[in-house]
Design a protein around this motif. Structure first.
Motif: not given
Length: 87
Positions: A1-5, A8-13, A46-50
């Protein structure tokens, strides 16, 4: 679940940064556009987060720099808007 989140954040970036560059390239936006800067800032964050989640420090630093360049540009635009005589 967390990995999916995180994924998604990475793809949004990717989408935000690419969309900003695409719109700039086809002259829908200008480099001075707030929307362009916001797409870069949010996309970079977003890309920093991933990158941090996957322990990819060079990528995290590159995107942090990308994000801070956008913040700096946006800050200058807002400052110049408030004080047009001090450009």
């Amino acid at each position: 679940m967390l990995q999916t989140l995180f994924t998604c954040i990475g793809w949004l970036g990717v989408i935000f940064c690419t969309l900003g560059y695409f719109l700039l390239s086809i002259k829908v936006l200008t480099a001075e556009s707030r929307i362009f800067q916001l797409l870069n800032i949010v996309g970079g964050l977003c890309l920093v987060t991933i990158a941090l989640e996957s322990n990819d420090l060079p990528n995290a630093v590159a995107n942090l720099l990308w994000m801070f360049i956008g913040l700096y540009a946006l800050g200058r635009q807002l400052k110049n808007q408030r004080n047009p005589s001090k450009k």
